[in-house]
Design a protein around this motif. Sequence first.
Motif, short mmCIF file in Angstrom:
data_model
loop_
_atom_site.label_atom_id
_atom_site.label_comp_id
_atom_site.label_asym_id
_atom_site.label_seq_id
_atom_site.Cartn_x
_atom_site.Cartn_y
_atom_site.Cartn_z
N SER A 109 -32.72 -22.83 32.34
CA SER A 109 -31.69 -21.79 32.31
C SER A 109 -32.31 -20.49 31.79
O SER A 109 -33.42 -20.48 31.27
N GLU A 151 -26.83 -13.11 32.21
CA GLU A 151 -26.83 -14.57 32.14
C GLU A 151 -26.98 -14.94 30.67
O GLU A 151 -27.65 -14.25 29.92
N PHE A 153 -27.05 -18.43 27.69
CA PHE A 153 -27.16 -19.87 27.46
C PHE A 153 -25.80 -20.44 27.15
O PHE A 153 -25.04 -19.86 26.36
#
Length: 156
Positions: A109, A151, A153
Amino acid sequence: MGLNDQSLVDVRKVLTGKDGQLFVTVKGQQYLLSESNEFSAQLSINNTDYQPSGSSLVYAINTGFTLTLTLTEVVIRDDLMLLALHEGLKDGRLPWFDFSTKLRGYDGSYQRQTFPNCAPDGSIDLVNIKPGELVQRPWSFRCNAIPELLEYFKSA
């Protein structure tokens, strides 16, 4: 009492500096700043105190914030930021840069943030030579736009 499994840290998942990258956009083209081995972006929140009559509690009232991005560049090339800075010095218009960061997670990720409209700020070492050491150039920028978290986590 049992062991609290939620308090354990799986050190295999802890991120280190090798997991991060910094990119700069110059004249519409984005470049990986692999010559920068350290960078940081900091948010500084400004508050003013307010204590209403009859209250012993002093409140913090948010009045704004500033964003600062700093990096240290190992001098390999000058055609990105230093050239833009010199061109700006000549015509009286200092350059603005857009930065983005990418932090790679252990599971593939990513965390990505952008920092647009960053203006050079403070002192910039145009040349700083020390025998036996790498030639490095520290930079400091004030970001004149709100960063964007593209983006992030997510908890497992």
